[in-house]
Design a protein around this motif. Structure first.
Motif, PDB file in Angstrom:
ATOM      1  N   PRO A  19      35.541 -17.244  -9.040  1.00 33.11           N
ATOM      2  CA  PRO A  19      36.704 -16.515  -8.512  1.00 33.11           C
ATOM      3  C   PRO A  19      36.696 -16.428  -6.986  1.00 33.11           C
ATOM      4  O   PRO A  19      37.765 -16.436  -6.357  1.00 33.11           O
ATOM      5  N   ALA A  20      35.506 -16.367  -6.371  1.00 29.23           N
ATOM      6  CA  ALA A  20      35.447 -16.295  -4.908  1.00 29.23           C
ATOM      7  C   ALA A  20      35.981 -17.589  -4.296  1.00 29.23           C
ATOM      8  O   ALA A  20      36.678 -17.562  -3.276  1.00 29.23           O
ATOM      9  N   ALA A  21      35.682 -18.715  -4.917  1.00 29.58           N
ATOM     10  CA  ALA A  21      36.185 -19.998  -4.414  1.00 29.58           C
ATOM     11  C   ALA A  21      37.698 -20.057  -4.551  1.00 29.58           C
ATOM     12  O   ALA A  21      38.409 -20.528  -3.656  1.00 29.58           O
ATOM     13  N   ALA A  22      38.201 -19.534  -5.659  1.00 27.77           N
ATOM     14  CA  ALA A  22      39.649 -19.584  -5.909  1.00 27.77           C
ATOM     15  C   ALA A  22      40.430 -18.796  -4.865  1.00 27.77           C
ATOM     16  O   ALA A  22      41.602 -19.072  -4.620  1.00 27.77           O
ATOM     17  N   ARG A  23      39.778 -17.820  -4.224  1.00 25.28           N
ATOM     18  CA  ARG A  23      40.486 -17.001  -3.232  1.00 25.28           C
ATOM     19  C   ARG A  23      40.897 -17.785  -1.991  1.00 25.28           C
ATOM     20  O   ARG A  23      41.698 -17.314  -1.203  1.00 25.28           O
ATOM     21  N   TYR A  24      40.335 -18.970  -1.800  1.00 23.14           N
ATOM     22  CA  TYR A  24      40.746 -19.789  -0.662  1.00 23.14           C
ATOM     23  C   TYR A  24      42.083 -20.480  -0.913  1.00 23.14           C
ATOM     24  O   TYR A  24      42.678 -21.031  -0.004  1.00 23.14           O
ATOM     25  N   ALA A  25      42.514 -20.477  -2.154  1.00 23.13           N
ATOM     26  CA  ALA A  25      43.709 -21.237  -2.526  1.00 23.13           C
ATOM     27  C   ALA A  25      44.986 -20.442  -2.276  1.00 23.13           C
ATOM     28  O   ALA A  25      44.977 -19.224  -2.141  1.00 23.13           O
ATOM     29  N   ASP A  26      46.107 -21.163  -2.228  1.00 21.10           N
ATOM     30  CA  ASP A  26      47.426 -20.534  -2.123  1.00 21.10           C
ATOM     31  C   ASP A  26      47.916 -20.055  -3.472  1.00 21.10           C
ATOM     32  O   ASP A  26      48.818 -19.235  -3.575  1.00 21.10           O
ATOM     33  N   ARG A  27      47.336 -20.655  -4.489  1.00 22.57           N
ATOM     34  CA  ARG A  27      47.844 -20.407  -5.833  1.00 22.57           C
ATOM     35  C   ARG A  27      46.698 -20.599  -6.809  1.00 22.57           C
ATOM     36  O   ARG A  27      45.888 -21.509  -6.643  1.00 22.57           O
ATOM     37  N   VAL A  28      46.638 -19.737  -7.799  1.00 22.38           N
ATOM     38  CA  VAL A  28      45.585 -19.819  -8.803  1.00 22.38           C
ATOM     39  C   VAL A  28      46.228 -19.949 -10.178  1.00 22.38           C
ATOM     40  O   VAL A  28      46.933 -19.050 -10.641  1.00 22.38           O
ATOM     41  N   VAL A  52      52.933 -28.932  -8.882  1.00 19.28           N
ATOM     42  CA  VAL A  52      52.030 -28.644  -7.755  1.00 19.28           C
ATOM     43  C   VAL A  52      52.737 -29.042  -6.464  1.00 19.28           C
ATOM     44  O   VAL A  52      53.099 -30.200  -6.276  1.00 19.28           O
ATOM     45  N   ARG A  53      52.945 -28.070  -5.614  1.00 18.54           N
ATOM     46  CA  ARG A  53      53.681 -28.268  -4.374  1.00 18.54           C
ATOM     47  C   ARG A  53      52.838 -29.020  -3.344  1.00 18.54           C
ATOM     48  O   ARG A  53      51.628 -28.843  -3.276  1.00 18.54           O
ATOM     49  N   ARG A  54      53.520 -29.863  -2.567  1.00 19.39           N
ATOM     50  CA  ARG A  54      52.856 -30.634  -1.528  1.00 19.39           C
ATOM     51  C   ARG A  54      52.290 -29.725  -0.424  1.00 19.39           C
ATOM     52  O   ARG A  54      52.848 -28.669  -0.153  1.00 19.39           O
ATOM     53  N   ALA A  55      51.168 -30.146   0.146  1.00 18.72           N
ATOM     54  CA  ALA A  55      50.557 -29.440   1.276  1.00 18.72           C
ATOM     55  C   ALA A  55      50.152 -28.005   0.933  1.00 18.72           C
ATOM     56  O   ALA A  55      50.197 -27.117   1.784  1.00 18.72           O
ATOM     57  N   ARG A  56      49.780 -27.794  -0.317  1.00 16.11           N
ATOM     58  CA  ARG A  56      49.264 -26.489  -0.748  1.00 16.11           C
ATOM     59  C   ARG A  56      47.891 -26.679  -1.366  1.00 16.11           C
ATOM     60  O   ARG A  56      47.521 -27.777  -1.762  1.00 16.11           O
ATOM     61  N   PHE A  57      47.197 -25.573  -1.464  1.00 14.96           N
ATOM     62  CA  PHE A  57      45.851 -25.540  -2.026  1.00 14.96           C
ATOM     63  C   PHE A  57      45.953 -24.781  -3.358  1.00 14.96           C
ATOM     64  O   PHE A  57      46.241 -23.589  -3.381  1.00 14.96           O
ATOM     65  N   THR A  58      45.779 -25.511  -4.449  1.00  9.84           N
ATOM     66  CA  THR A  58      45.899 -24.931  -5.781  1.00  9.84           C
ATOM     67  C   THR A  58      44.528 -24.896  -6.447  1.00  9.84           C
ATOM     68  O   THR A  58      43.830 -25.914  -6.473  1.00  9.84           O
ATOM     69  N   ALA A  59      44.165 -23.739  -6.958  1.00 10.73           N
ATOM     70  CA  ALA A  59      42.917 -23.631  -7.718  1.00 10.73           C
ATOM     71  C   ALA A  59      43.248 -23.548  -9.196  1.00 10.73           C
ATOM     72  O   ALA A  59      44.233 -22.916  -9.592  1.00 10.73           O
ATOM     73  N   VAL A  60      42.446 -24.208 -10.024  1.00  9.68           N
ATOM     74  CA  VAL A  60      42.582 -24.131 -11.477  1.00  9.68           C
ATOM     75  C   VAL A  60      41.328 -23.459 -12.009  1.00  9.68           C
ATOM     76  O   VAL A  60      40.218 -23.963 -11.818  1.00  9.68           O
ATOM     77  N   VAL A  61      41.501 -22.274 -12.607  1.00 11.38           N
ATOM     78  CA  VAL A  61      40.359 -21.512 -13.106  1.00 11.38           C
ATOM     79  C   VAL A  61      40.534 -21.253 -14.600  1.00 11.38           C
ATOM     80  O   VAL A  61      41.591 -21.539 -15.175  1.00 11.38           O
ATOM     81  N   GLY A  62      39.503 -20.692 -15.198  1.00  4.24           N
ATOM     82  CA  GLY A  62      39.564 -20.398 -16.628  1.00  4.24           C
ATOM     83  C   GLY A  62      38.182 -20.569 -17.224  1.00  4.24           C
ATOM     84  O   GLY A  62      37.329 -21.230 -16.637  1.00  4.24           O
ATOM     85  N   PRO A  63      37.981 -19.995 -18.412  1.00  6.98           N
ATOM     86  CA  PRO A  63      36.655 -20.071 -19.030  1.00  6.98           C
ATOM     87  C   PRO A  63      36.276 -21.499 -19.393  1.00  6.98           C
ATOM     88  O   PRO A  63      37.126 -22.388 -19.443  1.00  6.98           O
ATOM     89  N   SER A  64      34.989 -21.689 -19.614  1.00  6.17           N
ATOM     90  CA  SER A  64      34.492 -22.987 -20.035  1.00  6.17           C
ATOM     91  C   SER A  64      35.210 -23.421 -21.307  1.00  6.17           C
ATOM     92  O   SER A  64      35.401 -22.624 -22.222  1.00  6.17           O
ATOM     93  N   GLY A  65      35.670 -24.670 -21.339  1.00  8.45           N
ATOM     94  CA  GLY A  65      36.362 -25.189 -22.509  1.00  8.45           C
ATOM     95  C   GLY A  65      37.848 -24.907 -22.514  1.00  8.45           C
ATOM     96  O   GLY A  65      38.552 -25.243 -23.482  1.00  8.45           O
TER      97      GLY A  65
END
Ligand SMILES: Nc1ncnc2c1ncn2[C@@H]1O[C@H](COP(=O)(O)OP(=O)(O)O)[C@@H](O)[C@H]1O
Ligand SMILES: [Mg+2]
Length: 250
Positions: free
Chosen positions: A214-223, A42-55
């Motif tokens: 997924p809409a929240a993840a769109r704010y990130a630099d990386r998903v 995870v790169r410094r000063a970036r916004f990373t989202a972690v997504v995926g199904p429950s579990g």
């Protein structure tokens, strides 16, 4: 199929590096592999989202990376320190100094004002709050006019922005947010996502956010997408793609 992000996506300025991270849980007689050899930087000063199904292992990955849970095998280097071998006491100190948390349920203390909540991590560890920093944070987060109010007098979105300010105030190496918009309507959620985004763009904060939205993840630099404990997709978005995302406000 797992995406191997090993050498090509990891760099010396990564604030978190996991290598072949495995976490298994025992469920009765069965063993669940919640994380299955996750190697990611995870790169410094970036916004990373972690997504995926429950579990899929999102919370487990966050808890391990933040030193809230032990790992079965593999390595986690956080801000230059290998944390998998640390004692509970060392982990507590590491979290206090280097990590900020934002939870789904705000977790503000009701009897304290917003300001007192924000500076709590600093005062609790015996420090003196940096008034200029707090003022600047409140300005950036749009809560400057609300700091003398108690949580009950604030909207959900304002309460979560206070929680974001509290997470930022000790200048942590990483802010982890677990479903930070889960208890908010879409407008308040957008406000909180916008301030997380601004903390990255304007304060150089590193943010890792777990979300199923997924809409929240769109704010990130990386998903990063997890499935069955593996990274199955690693998508870097460009600013123009982000700017074009619906519902995004800057
Ligand atoms: N404390 C635990 N004990 C046993 N199994 C667990 C525990 N925590 C998580 N798991 C299992 O690990 C897997 C990943 O869970 P989790 O990380 O919570 O996924 P997510 O956050 O993506 O929904 C799931 O199969 C879950 O049932
Ligand atoms: Mg979870």
């Amino acid at each position: 199929m797992a995406v191997h992000t090993a050498a090509r996506d990891r760099a010396p300025d990564d604030v978190i590096t996991t290598t072949a991270l495995v976490k298994t849980y025992r469920q009765g007689t069965a063993e669940v592999r919640a994380l299955d050899e996750v190697s990611v930087g995870v790169r410094r000063a970036r916004f990373t989202a972690v997504v995926g199904p429950s579990g899929s292992g999102k919370s487990t990955l966050m808890h391990c990376a933040a030193g809230l849970d032990t790992v079965t095998s593999g390595s986690i280097v956080l801000d230059g320190t290998e944390i998998t071998g640390l004692s509970d006491r060392q982990l507590t100190r590491m979290r206090r100094k280097r990590i900020g948390f934002v939870f789904q349920s705000f977790n503000l203390l009701p009897q304290l004002t917003a300001y007192e909540n924000i500076v709590l991590p600093v005062t609790m560890s015996g420090g003196r709050p940096d008034r200029d920093l707090v003022d600047h944070l409140c300005e950036v987060l749009g809560i400057a006019h609300r700091v003398s109010h108690r949580p009950a007098e604030l909207s959900g979105g304002q309460q979560q922005r206070v929680a974001v300010a509290r997470a930022l105030v000790a200048r942590p190496a990483v802010v982890f947010a677990d479903e930070p918009t889960g208890n908010l309507d879409s407008r308040a959620g957008a406000e909180v996502l916008t301030v997380l985004r601004r903390s990255v763009d304007e304060l150089g904060q590193t943010v890792v956010m777990v979300t199923h939205d997924p809409a929240a993840a769109r704010y990130a630099d990386r998903v990063l997408t997890l499935a069955d404990g593996r990274v199955v997709e690693d998508e870097h978005t460009t600013p123009s793609v982000r700017a074009a995302a619906p519902g995004r406000r800057r």
